[in-house]
Scaffold this motif. Structure first.
Motif, mmCIF file in Angstrom:
data_model
loop_
_atom_site.group_PDB
_atom_site.id
_atom_site.type_symbol
_atom_site.label_atom_id
_atom_site.label_comp_id
_atom_site.label_asym_id
_atom_site.label_seq_id
_atom_site.Cartn_x
_atom_site.Cartn_y
_atom_site.Cartn_z
ATOM 1 N N PRO A 7 0.950 -1.477 -0.144
ATOM 2 C CA PRO A 7 -0.398 0.481 0.035
ATOM 3 C C PRO A 7 0.783 1.195 -0.478
ATOM 4 C CG PRO A 7 -1.336 -1.672 1.609
ATOM 5 C CD PRO A 7 0.842 -2.326 0.697
ATOM 6 N N GLU A 8 1.888 1.399 0.565
ATOM 7 C CA GLU A 8 2.503 2.462 1.053
ATOM 8 C C GLU A 8 3.447 2.482 -0.618
ATOM 9 O OE1 GLU A 8 2.834 -0.351 2.781
ATOM 10 O OE2 GLU A 8 2.304 0.868 4.248
ATOM 11 N N GLN A 9 4.065 1.309 -1.009
ATOM 12 C CA GLN A 9 4.324 1.648 -2.622
ATOM 13 C C GLN A 9 3.644 1.743 -3.838
ATOM 14 O OE1 GLN A 9 5.977 -2.561 -2.876
ATOM 15 N NE2 GLN A 9 8.734 -1.407 -3.611
ATOM 16 N N ALA A 10 1.816 1.288 -3.645
ATOM 17 C CA ALA A 10 1.012 2.142 -3.931
ATOM 18 C C ALA A 10 1.294 3.695 -4.440
ATOM 19 C CB ALA A 10 -0.127 1.385 -4.404
ATOM 20 N N ALA A 11 0.941 4.262 -2.982
ATOM 21 C CA ALA A 11 0.414 5.572 -2.963
ATOM 22 C C ALA A 11 1.288 6.046 -2.981
ATOM 23 C CB ALA A 11 0.637 5.883 -1.055
ATOM 24 N N ALA A 12 2.994 5.822 -2.648
ATOM 25 C CA ALA A 12 4.360 7.193 -3.412
ATOM 26 C C ALA A 12 4.393 6.394 -5.287
ATOM 27 C CB ALA A 12 5.146 6.105 -2.760
ATOM 28 N N LEU A 13 3.988 5.572 -5.780
ATOM 29 C CA LEU A 13 4.095 5.320 -7.088
ATOM 30 C C LEU A 13 2.789 6.384 -8.044
ATOM 31 C CD1 LEU A 13 5.390 4.262 -9.857
ATOM 32 C CD2 LEU A 13 3.293 2.455 -9.426
ATOM 33 N N ALA A 14 1.543 6.595 -7.107
ATOM 34 C CA ALA A 14 0.633 7.510 -7.526
ATOM 35 C C ALA A 14 0.751 8.909 -7.881
ATOM 36 C CB ALA A 14 -0.405 7.024 -7.288
ATOM 37 N N ALA A 15 1.571 9.305 -6.328
ATOM 38 C CA ALA A 15 1.524 10.488 -6.362
ATOM 39 C C ALA A 15 2.795 11.177 -7.319
ATOM 40 C CB ALA A 15 2.212 10.607 -4.767
ATOM 41 N N MET A 16 4.147 9.844 -7.899
ATOM 42 C CA MET A 16 4.771 10.584 -8.926
ATOM 43 C C MET A 16 4.364 10.481 -9.754
ATOM 44 S SD MET A 16 8.412 8.271 -7.585
ATOM 45 C CE MET A 16 7.876 7.106 -6.839
ATOM 46 N N GLN A 17 4.045 9.717 -10.074
ATOM 47 C CA GLN A 17 3.093 9.761 -11.650
ATOM 48 C C GLN A 17 1.815 10.552 -11.884
ATOM 49 O OE1 GLN A 17 1.201 5.741 -11.186
ATOM 50 N NE2 GLN A 17 2.453 4.765 -12.409
ATOM 51 N N ALA A 18 1.231 11.560 -11.078
ATOM 52 C CA ALA A 18 0.619 12.339 -10.798
ATOM 53 C C ALA A 18 1.516 13.705 -11.330
ATOM 54 C CB ALA A 18 -0.186 13.352 -10.128
ATOM 55 N N GLY A 19 2.859 13.566 -11.388
ATOM 56 C CA GLY A 19 3.952 14.621 -11.321
ATOM 57 C C GLY A 19 4.292 14.746 -12.977
ATOM 58 N N THR A 20 3.962 13.941 -13.927
ATOM 59 C CA THR A 20 4.650 12.872 -15.573
ATOM 60 C C THR A 20 3.524 14.419 -16.284
ATOM 61 O OG1 THR A 20 3.147 12.144 -15.394
ATOM 62 C CG2 THR A 20 5.530 11.026 -14.301
ATOM 63 N N GLY A 21 4.576 14.256 -16.915
ATOM 64 C CA GLY A 21 4.079 15.400 -18.383
ATOM 65 C C GLY A 21 4.972 16.538 -18.161
ATOM 66 N N GLY A 22 5.511 16.917 -17.306
ATOM 67 C CA GLY A 22 6.857 17.904 -17.245
ATOM 68 C C GLY A 22 7.809 17.656 -15.728
ATOM 69 N N PHE A 23 8.888 18.744 -16.498
ATOM 70 C CA PHE A 23 9.576 18.797 -15.434
ATOM 71 C C PHE A 23 9.250 18.420 -14.313
ATOM 72 C CE2 PHE A 23 12.768 21.014 -12.281
ATOM 73 C CZ PHE A 23 13.374 19.350 -11.942
ATOM 74 N N ALA A 24 9.186 17.428 -13.231
ATOM 75 C CA ALA A 24 8.263 17.430 -11.840
ATOM 76 C C ALA A 24 10.004 16.744 -10.442
ATOM 77 C CB ALA A 24 7.186 17.037 -11.795
ATOM 78 N N PRO A 25 10.672 17.285 -10.017
ATOM 79 C CA PRO A 25 11.690 16.883 -9.375
ATOM 80 C C PRO A 25 10.516 16.537 -8.040
ATOM 81 C CG PRO A 25 11.216 19.472 -8.584
ATOM 82 C CD PRO A 25 10.323 19.265 -9.972
ATOM 83 N N THR A 26 10.871 14.761 -7.253
ATOM 84 C CA THR A 26 9.896 14.222 -6.453
ATOM 85 C C THR A 26 11.149 13.526 -5.930
ATOM 86 O OG1 THR A 26 8.782 13.668 -8.223
ATOM 87 C CG2 THR A 26 8.529 12.720 -5.918
#
Length: 305
Positions: free
Chosen positions: A193-212
């Motif tokens: 569940p923790e990995q899934a939540a982190a992945l969803a947060a990172m995927q929300a920042g794709t499409g341009g430059f987005a430091p995470t």
């Protein structure tokens, strides 16, 4: 061809580019990003053309002719040349030395930019005969021959020692092979569940430059999330650069990425020989390398996509 001048940056601690006359016997003046060999004092240096050719202004005798044209078309793409120019200005460093640092291996000495297609192994008729008569106890050899019996495979699909044996015995042969279309792995582990939540947060920042910033203790599964993001980019036909903080970390990353992502994963760092660095640089530029795993110097690797 009408007399023309080119501005060349050379690998020397000097901030100016130098003008050279394009020899009359050259078919055309080289463009920005091409390498040329030019006289510089009592020696000759490999420089990079940094400005479009322009008509010769003044007496021809005032300008030395360039000695040799190395690249018919620009070796350094526009984006990479622009990055080097920005870095030279930002860090107040001579552009010629930055450009030399951006080139890999023998390319900075003027070697031809000859990219060798990735090598694959193909089973020979002798190899098929061997597989058909192989005793059951030779399981490692049987596994290697069976792998190739399904069709040509990247060299990395067979362990190095076994690969040498197959080639020495004539059971396999090397062929040039471009990477096939990327197919995401069907054996990816289930995320916590923790990995899934982190992945969803990172995927929300794709499409341009987005430091995470991804924070987690050792063994918490950060690399798996990087792999998921990489797979998503590869599925879109893009390439990916992965930077590691130390050379010592690249072998384990390369092994894991190749196991998961298949062919087209290359390393780039100062621990490699000149030829290996040069070919990795060119593979990324040509689009053959899907993923480059490297240290800080890999920021200068050009990517086709």
């Amino acid at each position: 061809m009408n007399p023309a001048l080119i501005s060349v940056s050379v690998p020397a601690p000097l901030f100016s580019a130098y003008d050279y006359r394009v020899p009359e016997h050259w078919q055309a003046a080289p463009q920005r990003g091409c390498r040329v060999r030019v006289p510089f004092g009592r020696r000759e240096l490999i420089g990079v053309v940094v400005a479009p050719p322009r008509p010769l202004d003044g007496d021809v005798a005032n300008y030395k002719p360039a000695a040799a044209l190395i690249d018919e078309t620009p070796l350094l793409p526009t984006e990479l040349l622009g990055l080097c120019e920005w870095a030279a200005g930002y860090y107040q460093h001579p552009l010629g030395e930055v450009l030399s640092a951006a080139l890999a291996g023998r390319l900075k000495q003027g070697a031809a930019a000859d990219f060798a297609l990735p090598q694959a192994l193909r089973l020979t008729a002798a190899g098929r005969d061997k597989l058909a008569t192989l005793p059951a106890r030779q399981r490692a050899l049987a596994a290697a021959l069976t792998t190739l019996n399904a069709g040509p495979r990247p060299e990395t699909a067979v362990p190095a020692a076994m690969r040498r044996r197959l080639l020495d015995e004539g059971w396999a042969e090397r062929i040039a092979a471009a990477p096939s279309d990327f197919v995401p792995s069907a054996t990816a582990p289930t995320l916590t569940p923790e990995q899934a939540a982190a992945l969803a947060a990172m995927q929300a920042g794709t499409g341009g430059f987005a430091p995470t910033l991804l924070e987690g203790v050792t063994g918490s599964g950060k690399t798996e999330l990087y792999l998921r993001l990489i797979e998503a980019e590869l599925a879109q036909g893009r390439q990916v650069l992965v930077l590691a903080p130390e050379i010592s970390l690249t072998p384990q990353l390369l092994d894991r990425f190749r196991e998961r992502l298949g062919e087209g994963v290359v390393g780039f760092h100062s621990g490699l020989g000149d030829r290996a660095r040069e070919q990795a640089w060119l593979a990324a530029r040509e689009g053959s390398a899907r993923v480059v795993v490297g240290t800080r110097s890999a920021v200068f690797v050009p990517f086709a996509r």
